[in-house]
Scaffold this motif. Structure first.
Motif, PDB file in Angstrom:
ATOM      1  N   GLU A 193      85.320  -6.626  74.944  1.00 50.39           N
ATOM      2  CA  GLU A 193      83.930  -6.241  74.680  1.00 50.39           C
ATOM      3  C   GLU A 193      83.026  -7.459  74.671  1.00 50.39           C
ATOM      4  O   GLU A 193      81.910  -7.412  75.174  1.00 50.39           O
ATOM      5  CB  GLU A 193      83.805  -5.507  73.343  1.00 50.39           C
ATOM      6  CG  GLU A 193      83.974  -4.030  73.447  1.00 50.39           C
ATOM      7  CD  GLU A 193      83.642  -3.317  72.142  1.00 50.39           C
ATOM      8  OE1 GLU A 193      83.054  -3.932  71.238  1.00 50.39           O
ATOM      9  OE2 GLU A 193      83.967  -2.136  72.061  1.00 50.39           O
ATOM     10  N   ASP A 194      83.496  -8.562  74.079  1.00 45.30           N
ATOM     11  CA  ASP A 194      82.712  -9.794  74.067  1.00 45.30           C
ATOM     12  C   ASP A 194      82.430 -10.257  75.485  1.00 45.30           C
ATOM     13  O   ASP A 194      81.317 -10.678  75.807  1.00 45.30           O
ATOM     14  CB  ASP A 194      83.444 -10.918  73.315  1.00 45.30           C
ATOM     15  CG  ASP A 194      83.598 -10.644  71.830  1.00 45.30           C
ATOM     16  OD1 ASP A 194      82.795  -9.861  71.277  1.00 45.30           O
ATOM     17  OD2 ASP A 194      84.526 -11.211  71.230  1.00 45.30           O
ATOM     18  N   VAL A 208      78.626 -10.829  80.072  1.00 44.37           N
ATOM     19  CA  VAL A 208      78.272 -10.609  81.479  1.00 44.37           C
ATOM     20  C   VAL A 208      76.960  -9.831  81.580  1.00 44.37           C
ATOM     21  O   VAL A 208      76.073 -10.175  82.366  1.00 44.37           O
ATOM     22  CB  VAL A 208      79.413  -9.860  82.216  1.00 44.37           C
ATOM     23  CG1 VAL A 208      78.961  -9.360  83.580  1.00 44.37           C
ATOM     24  CG2 VAL A 208      80.618 -10.766  82.354  1.00 44.37           C
ATOM     25  N   LEU A 209      76.811  -8.795  80.767  1.00 44.10           N
ATOM     26  CA  LEU A 209      75.586  -7.991  80.796  1.00 44.10           C
ATOM     27  C   LEU A 209      74.377  -8.816  80.370  1.00 44.10           C
ATOM     28  O   LEU A 209      73.321  -8.765  81.011  1.00 44.10           O
ATOM     29  CB  LEU A 209      75.735  -6.761  79.895  1.00 44.10           C
ATOM     30  CG  LEU A 209      76.787  -5.735  80.331  1.00 44.10           C
ATOM     31  CD1 LEU A 209      76.989  -4.681  79.247  1.00 44.10           C
ATOM     32  CD2 LEU A 209      76.416  -5.094  81.647  1.00 44.10           C
ATOM     33  N   TYR A 246      73.467   0.832  81.965  1.00 45.03           N
ATOM     34  CA  TYR A 246      73.082   1.361  80.645  1.00 45.03           C
ATOM     35  C   TYR A 246      74.306   1.866  79.869  1.00 45.03           C
ATOM     36  O   TYR A 246      74.411   1.652  78.664  1.00 45.03           O
ATOM     37  CB  TYR A 246      72.051   2.488  80.779  1.00 45.03           C
ATOM     38  CG  TYR A 246      70.636   2.002  80.901  1.00 45.03           C
ATOM     39  CD1 TYR A 246      70.006   1.340  79.850  1.00 45.03           C
ATOM     40  CD2 TYR A 246      69.907   2.201  82.067  1.00 45.03           C
ATOM     41  CE1 TYR A 246      68.702   0.897  79.949  1.00 45.03           C
ATOM     42  CE2 TYR A 246      68.593   1.762  82.189  1.00 45.03           C
ATOM     43  CZ  TYR A 246      68.002   1.114  81.122  1.00 45.03           C
ATOM     44  OH  TYR A 246      66.712   0.669  81.217  1.00 45.03           O
ATOM     45  N   ARG A 247      75.231   2.555  80.553  1.00 45.51           N
ATOM     46  CA  ARG A 247      76.446   3.033  79.874  1.00 45.51           C
ATOM     47  C   ARG A 247      77.268   1.867  79.334  1.00 45.51           C
ATOM     48  O   ARG A 247      77.767   1.910  78.214  1.00 45.51           O
ATOM     49  CB  ARG A 247      77.308   3.867  80.829  1.00 45.51           C
ATOM     50  CG  ARG A 247      76.889   5.308  80.945  1.00 45.51           C
ATOM     51  CD  ARG A 247      77.952   6.152  81.628  1.00 45.51           C
ATOM     52  NE  ARG A 247      78.275   5.706  82.974  1.00 45.51           N
ATOM     53  CZ  ARG A 247      77.586   6.061  84.072  1.00 45.51           C
ATOM     54  NH1 ARG A 247      76.549   6.868  83.971  1.00 45.51           N
ATOM     55  NH2 ARG A 247      77.955   5.618  85.253  1.00 45.51           N
ATOM     56  N   ARG A 248      77.384   0.826  80.123  1.00 46.85           N
ATOM     57  CA  ARG A 248      78.141  -0.344  79.669  1.00 46.85           C
ATOM     58  C   ARG A 248      77.436  -1.034  78.505  1.00 46.85           C
ATOM     59  O   ARG A 248      78.092  -1.521  77.584  1.00 46.85           O
ATOM     60  CB  ARG A 248      78.370  -1.311  80.821  1.00 46.85           C
ATOM     61  CG  ARG A 248      79.381  -0.771  81.805  1.00 46.85           C
ATOM     62  CD  ARG A 248      79.679  -1.759  82.890  1.00 46.85           C
ATOM     63  NE  ARG A 248      80.678  -1.208  83.779  1.00 46.85           N
ATOM     64  CZ  ARG A 248      81.521  -1.940  84.469  1.00 46.85           C
ATOM     65  NH1 ARG A 248      81.491  -3.248  84.376  1.00 46.85           N
ATOM     66  NH2 ARG A 248      82.395  -1.367  85.258  1.00 46.85           N
ATOM     67  N   MET A 249      76.114  -1.073  78.551  1.00 46.99           N
ATOM     68  CA  MET A 249      75.360  -1.641  77.427  1.00 46.99           C
ATOM     69  C   MET A 249      75.635  -0.849  76.155  1.00 46.99           C
ATOM     70  O   MET A 249      75.878  -1.428  75.091  1.00 46.99           O
ATOM     71  CB  MET A 249      73.851  -1.624  77.723  1.00 46.99           C
ATOM     72  CG  MET A 249      73.393  -2.691  78.675  1.00 46.99           C
ATOM     73  SD  MET A 249      71.614  -2.580  79.046  1.00 46.99           S
ATOM     74  CE  MET A 249      70.893  -2.658  77.435  1.00 46.99           C
ATOM     75  N   GLY A 256      77.440  -1.966  72.509  1.00 52.81           N
ATOM     76  CA  GLY A 256      76.456  -2.051  71.425  1.00 52.81           C
ATOM     77  C   GLY A 256      75.284  -2.964  71.735  1.00 52.81           C
ATOM     78  O   GLY A 256      74.696  -3.561  70.838  1.00 52.81           O
ATOM     79  N   LEU A 257      74.932  -3.060  72.990  1.00 46.00           N
ATOM     80  CA  LEU A 257      73.823  -3.903  73.426  1.00 46.00           C
ATOM     81  C   LEU A 257      72.611  -3.040  73.674  1.00 46.00           C
ATOM     82  O   LEU A 257      72.698  -2.003  74.317  1.00 46.00           O
ATOM     83  CB  LEU A 257      74.226  -4.651  74.695  1.00 46.00           C
ATOM     84  CG  LEU A 257      73.295  -5.704  75.245  1.00 46.00           C
ATOM     85  CD1 LEU A 257      73.160  -6.855  74.253  1.00 46.00           C
ATOM     86  CD2 LEU A 257      73.837  -6.230  76.561  1.00 46.00           C
TER      87      LEU A 257
END
Length: 89
Positions: free
Chosen positions: A44-45, A50-51, A77-80, A84-85
């Motif tokens: 996740e980190d 990367v995002l 957006y889904r990956r964000m 939790g971004l």
């Protein structure tokens, strides 16, 4: 640091500050170990980093950041959301 954020060398001042020997070879270690955040990294980190980097390169433009990563805006957006971004307005 190398492109994976591993410390691979240090200036004289950095060696003094972190109490590293002058001639001592530095084995690659995560930057967090030197800065006091010794928590092990997670996937996740990595995704979050990367995002965030893509957003920074695209000046906060989600469509541009998604394009840089070769994914769609909805996927970005889904990956964000998964890591939790959120975008700060």
């Amino acid at each position: 640091m190398d492109r994976d954020d591993l410390v691979i060398g240090a200036t004289r001042a950095a060696r003094q500050h972190f109490r590293l020997g002058a001639g001592e070879t530095i084995s690659p270690r995560p930057l967090g170990e030197f800065l006091g955040d010794g928590a092990p990294a997670s996937f996740e980190d990595g995704d979050r980093a990367v995002l965030r980097q893509a957003l920074a390169r695209a000046d906060g433009n989600v469509s541009g950041a998604a394009r840089l990563l070769g994914i769609g805006r909805a996927t970005f957006y889904r990956r964000m959301e998964r890591v939790g971004l959120s975008l700060r307005h």
